[in-house]
Design a protein around this motif. Structure first.
Motif, PDB file in Angstrom:
ATOM      1  N   UNK A   6       0.802  -1.214   0.000  1.00  0.00           N
ATOM      2  CA  UNK A   6       0.000   0.000   0.000  1.00  0.00           C
ATOM      3  C   UNK A   6       0.844   1.276   0.000  1.00  0.00           C
ATOM      4  N   UNK A   7       1.927   1.244   0.786  1.00  0.00           N
ATOM      5  CA  UNK A   7       2.743   2.451   0.924  1.00  0.00           C
ATOM      6  C   UNK A   7       4.223   2.131   0.756  1.00  0.00           C
ATOM      7  N   UNK A   8       4.938   3.106   0.232  1.00  0.00           N
ATOM      8  CA  UNK A   8       6.392   3.110   0.235  1.00  0.00           C
ATOM      9  C   UNK A   8       6.826   4.466   0.772  1.00  0.00           C
ATOM     10  N   UNK A   9       7.921   4.477   1.503  1.00  0.00           N
ATOM     11  CA  UNK A   9       8.425   5.726   2.061  1.00  0.00           C
ATOM     12  C   UNK A   9       9.668   6.154   1.299  1.00  0.00           C
ATOM     13  N   UNK A  10       9.716   7.416   0.946  1.00  0.00           N
ATOM     14  CA  UNK A  10      10.804   7.954   0.124  1.00  0.00           C
ATOM     15  C   UNK A  10      11.828   8.685   0.982  1.00  0.00           C
ATOM     16  N   UNK A  11      13.103   8.281   0.824  1.00  0.00           N
ATOM     17  CA  UNK A  11      14.186   8.995   1.492  1.00  0.00           C
ATOM     18  C   UNK A  11      14.683  10.137   0.619  1.00  0.00           C
ATOM     19  N   UNK A  12      14.776   9.846  -0.668  1.00  0.00           N
ATOM     20  CA  UNK A  12      15.106  10.845  -1.683  1.00  0.00           C
ATOM     21  C   UNK A  12      14.506  10.365  -2.999  1.00  0.00           C
ATOM     22  N   UNK A  13      14.719  11.111  -4.050  1.00  0.00           N
ATOM     23  CA  UNK A  13      14.018  10.851  -5.313  1.00  0.00           C
ATOM     24  C   UNK A  13      14.232   9.426  -5.821  1.00  0.00           C
ATOM     25  N   UNK A  14      15.445   8.900  -5.684  1.00  0.00           N
ATOM     26  CA  UNK A  14      15.731   7.579  -6.236  1.00  0.00           C
ATOM     27  C   UNK A  14      15.961   6.516  -5.156  1.00  0.00           C
ATOM     28  N   UNK A  15      15.435   6.768  -3.974  1.00  0.00           N
ATOM     29  CA  UNK A  15      15.501   5.747  -2.916  1.00  0.00           C
ATOM     30  C   UNK A  15      14.213   5.729  -2.109  1.00  0.00           C
ATOM     31  N   UNK A  20       3.077   7.019  -1.960  1.00  0.00           N
ATOM     32  CA  UNK A  20       4.380   7.378  -1.396  1.00  0.00           C
ATOM     33  C   UNK A  20       4.226   8.307  -0.197  1.00  0.00           C
ATOM     34  N   UNK A  21       5.068   8.061   0.789  1.00  0.00           N
ATOM     35  CA  UNK A  21       5.128   8.884   1.990  1.00  0.00           C
ATOM     36  C   UNK A  21       6.448   9.647   1.956  1.00  0.00           C
ATOM     37  N   UNK A  22       6.416  10.925   2.327  1.00  0.00           N
ATOM     38  CA  UNK A  22       7.610  11.770   2.223  1.00  0.00           C
ATOM     39  C   UNK A  22       7.991  12.358   3.583  1.00  0.00           C
ATOM     40  N   UNK A  23       9.288  12.602   3.754  1.00  0.00           N
ATOM     41  CA  UNK A  23       9.820  13.190   4.975  1.00  0.00           C
ATOM     42  C   UNK A  23       9.727  14.708   4.926  1.00  0.00           C
ATOM     43  N   UNK A  24       9.448  15.329   6.079  1.00  0.00           N
ATOM     44  CA  UNK A  24       9.540  16.792   6.102  1.00  0.00           C
ATOM     45  C   UNK A  24      11.016  17.176   6.173  1.00  0.00           C
ATOM     46  N   UNK A  83      -3.127   7.124  11.294  1.00  0.00           N
ATOM     47  CA  UNK A  83      -4.414   6.436  11.449  1.00  0.00           C
ATOM     48  C   UNK A  83      -5.033   6.763  12.805  1.00  0.00           C
ATOM     49  N   UNK A  84      -4.211   6.762  13.855  1.00  0.00           N
ATOM     50  CA  UNK A  84      -4.722   7.078  15.187  1.00  0.00           C
ATOM     51  C   UNK A  84      -5.220   8.512  15.275  1.00  0.00           C
ATOM     52  N   UNK A  85      -4.657   9.396  14.436  1.00  0.00           N
ATOM     53  CA  UNK A  85      -5.086  10.802  14.406  1.00  0.00           C
ATOM     54  C   UNK A  85      -6.196  11.063  13.395  1.00  0.00           C
ATOM     55  N   UNK A  86      -6.672   9.987  12.739  1.00  0.00           N
ATOM     56  CA  UNK A  86      -7.741  10.137  11.756  1.00  0.00           C
ATOM     57  C   UNK A  86      -7.279  10.750  10.452  1.00  0.00           C
ATOM     58  N   UNK A  87      -5.986  10.604  10.119  1.00  0.00           N
ATOM     59  CA  UNK A  87      -5.422  11.173   8.887  1.00  0.00           C
ATOM     60  C   UNK A  87      -5.026  10.064   7.920  1.00  0.00           C
ATOM     61  N   UNK A  88      -4.890  10.416   6.646  1.00  0.00           N
ATOM     62  CA  UNK A  88      -4.391   9.477   5.661  1.00  0.00           C
ATOM     63  C   UNK A  88      -2.869   9.588   5.625  1.00  0.00           C
ATOM     64  N   UNK A  89      -2.154   8.484   5.777  1.00  0.00           N
ATOM     65  CA  UNK A  89      -0.697   8.532   5.876  1.00  0.00           C
ATOM     66  C   UNK A  89      -0.001   9.272   4.744  1.00  0.00           C
ATOM     67  N   UNK A  90      -0.528   9.154   3.517  1.00  0.00           N
ATOM     68  CA  UNK A  90       0.136   9.776   2.371  1.00  0.00           C
ATOM     69  C   UNK A  90      -0.258  11.244   2.192  1.00  0.00           C
ATOM     70  N   UNK A  91      -1.087  11.757   3.087  1.00  0.00           N
ATOM     71  CA  UNK A  91      -1.484  13.164   2.990  1.00  0.00           C
ATOM     72  C   UNK A  91      -0.799  14.031   4.038  1.00  0.00           C
ATOM     73  N   UNK A 147       3.133  14.744   6.061  1.00  0.00           N
ATOM     74  CA  UNK A 147       4.576  14.499   5.980  1.00  0.00           C
ATOM     75  C   UNK A 147       5.059  13.789   7.243  1.00  0.00           C
ATOM     76  N   UNK A 148       6.126  13.028   7.088  1.00  0.00           N
ATOM     77  CA  UNK A 148       6.740  12.352   8.226  1.00  0.00           C
ATOM     78  C   UNK A 148       7.488  13.388   9.066  1.00  0.00           C
ATOM     79  N   UNK A 149       7.211  13.414  10.358  1.00  0.00           N
ATOM     80  CA  UNK A 149       7.799  14.423  11.232  1.00  0.00           C
ATOM     81  C   UNK A 149       9.181  14.030  11.736  1.00  0.00           C
ATOM     82  N   UNK A 150       9.884  15.029  12.246  1.00  0.00           N
ATOM     83  CA  UNK A 150      11.209  14.802  12.821  1.00  0.00           C
ATOM     84  C   UNK A 150      11.127  13.874  14.036  1.00  0.00           C
ATOM     85  N   UNK A 151      10.099  14.016  14.858  1.00  0.00           N
ATOM     86  CA  UNK A 151       9.933  13.162  16.039  1.00  0.00           C
ATOM     87  C   UNK A 151       9.784  11.700  15.641  1.00  0.00           C
TER      88      UNK A 151
END
Length: 493
Positions: free
Chosen positions: A65-74, A318-322, A372-380, A382-386
């Motif tokens: 369902x999801x992939x997480x992106x570290x950079x454009x080609x990874x 895709x999931x992206x980092x802030x 999901x616990x916050x009622x949000x869609x993971x791909x909508x 950004x991944x936080x620093x925490x």
């Protein structure tokens, strides 16, 4: 008598647990954190075992369902393959049963609820397949009709009872189950299924690890058989959560098929602390409210996953980092991982080369749960620093576990024999015993004779696990013997 001896902490025979850390359970999202602690409490086990199993099993919910992106080609899929290594009496089975129960219940309820439509679709497929087979035998058959039937046949998806968990499965059966289910979880408290992929039932045959290797990253797998039609798996994913006894790991680490193929480098390891001798029976059960929260979370994740599958949605979001999370991730790679590959991880460089990606996978899973616990869609969001910091903290636990695991692979036969003696002594809570009596207790194929046993006892004395002394004859026997007194610190390790 122990007061006469100044005991010190014995030297580890193999591997060194001194540098290992507690599983950072606080880095897990609320429901998972609380569940790991509750399972550990009720089973009186090390929380690392429950936390590792929870993280590995829940990765199934996001695979495909999801992939997480570290950079454009990874980018990495959200799949965590784990191996828990512990003695037979560590309560691996109760821990894994409590954690997997919602998965088992969900798929049972799903199949019962959809039984009628599944059987109907199965019948439709059989009718269409028979029609197509009849046309194929006719040299004058309408090719357009054949094409139409083939398309109609391929569009029927929900025509088999669903599976989530597989256990003792062969490579061929795994291909079929993945073709039906898309993704799977391989779960067992004995890790016996791995033997099927190492040629267990085919003497002299080569290991068949290709599908397990490719299902770690969702790579296309093609199964060609002379006797049947080829099966193409475009995005196969298998989340592995296995437990085994130490002797199984000893065999795996020394197996070139597992090591050389990179399979062992794809696993995270958990060697839980030995709490035997300190465990309680009358422990607090998992609170009903927490059990309900955990079950509702798993059901929500599985319902969404199964609904997508029914609709034929196989695309991965895709999931992206802030910015701050990405900065932390880059620092981890450049300033830590690269140096570690030349120092602490030099003897497990194959595993260390995937450590950076592992952290990204853990980060993606933590992010999805929090969303999901916050009622949000993971791909909508950004991944936080925490979240990245939490993933790195968990990653360091697995890094130290891997260093320890690979260190065990350097043990010679004498070290393995010594470990078996200590395991027997611990299991029987022995503090003092005659050497001949211990030999009778430990007698097995590991020791050729009493002389070899004595040599291993000498090694244990050298490492500080015991003290030996000549003891007077007993029970009318004229021959003296040797009494072994074991270091009390043996039970504190």
């Amino acid at each position: 008598m122990d007061n006469e001896i100044q005991w010190v902490k014995p030297t580890p025979l193999k591997g060194n647990r001194a540098n290992m850390i507690e599983f950072p359970v606080t880095a897990l999202p609320p429901v998972l954190r609380d569940m790991a602690c509750a399972v550990a409490e009720t089973t009186s086990t090390d929380v690392s075992m429950a936390a590792t199993a929870i993280l590995s099993m829940i990765s199934y919910c996001f695979s495909g369902q999801y992939r997480i992106s570290g950079k454009k080609d990874h980018n990495e899929p959200l799949v965590i393959d784990s191996l828990i290594v512990a003695e037979a009496s560590f309560k691996k089975s109760p821990v894994m049963k409590l954690i997997s129960q919602p998965y088992q219940e969900f798929v049972k309820e799903y199949n019962e609820k959809n039984k009628e439509i599944i059987l109907e679709n199965k019948a439709k497929k059989k009718v269409l397949a028979n029609k197509l087979s009849a046309l194929e035998k006719n040299p004058d058959a309408d090719t357009k009709e054949m094409s139409r039937l083939s398309m109609e046949l391929s569009n029927i998806t929900n025509a088999d009872f669903r599976r989530i968990i597989v256990d003792d499965i062969t490579p061929e059966s795994l291909v079929r189950q993945l073709s039906v289910n898309g993704t799977l979880m391989m779960m067992s408290d004995e890790a016996g299924s791995l033997g099927n992929f190492n040629g267990r039932y085919n003497t002299g045959s080569a290991p068949n690890l290709d599908l397990l290797l490719k299902s770690w990253n969702g790579e296309t797998f093609i199964s060609d058989r002379i006797t049947r039609e080829s099966i193409i798996l475009y995005k196969p994913y298998v989340s592995i959560c296995l437990a085994c006894q130490p002797y199984v790991w000893d065999n795996m680490i020394g197996n070139m098929a597992f090591r050389g193929s990179g399979f062992l480098a794809r696993l995270v390891y958990c060697f839980p602390k030995d709490l035997r001798g300190m465990r309680k029976y009358d422990t607090e059960p998992i609170p009903d409210e927490l059990a309900d929260k955990y079950k509702r979370l798993i059901y929500a994740l599985l319902s969404y996953k199964f609904r997508r599958f029914e609709l034929g949605q196989t695309d991965e979001s895709f999931i992206f980092l802030d910015d701050k999370a990405k900065e932390e991730y880059v620092f981890l790679h450049d300033k830590f991982v690269e140096q570690q590959l030349l120092t602490d991880m030099v003897f497990c460089a194959d595993w260390g080369g995937k450590f950076h990606g592992l952290v990204l996978r853990i980060c993606g899973i933590l992010h999805c749960i929090k969303a999901v616990l916050n009622g949000e869609k993971p791909d909508e969001v950004m991944v936080s620093h925490d979240t990245m910091c939490n993933a790195i903290e968990i990653g360091h636990y697995f890094r130290l576990q891997a260093i320890y695991a690979y260190g065990l692979g350097d043990a010679d036969n004498q070290t393995i024999q010594a470990e078996r003696i200590l395991a027997k002594v611990r299991s029987k809570n022995i503090s003092e015993i005659r050497q001949n009596d211990l030999y009778r207790i430990c007698r097995c194929r590991l020791f050729k004779n009493a002389q070899e046993f004595s040599e291993v006892i000498a090694v244990l004395e050298e490492y500080g696990y015991l003290k030996s002394e000549i003891a007077p004859a007993q029970n009318g026997c004229n021959r003296s013997g040797i009494t072994l007194r074991f270091n009390p610190n043996l039970y504190a390790q």
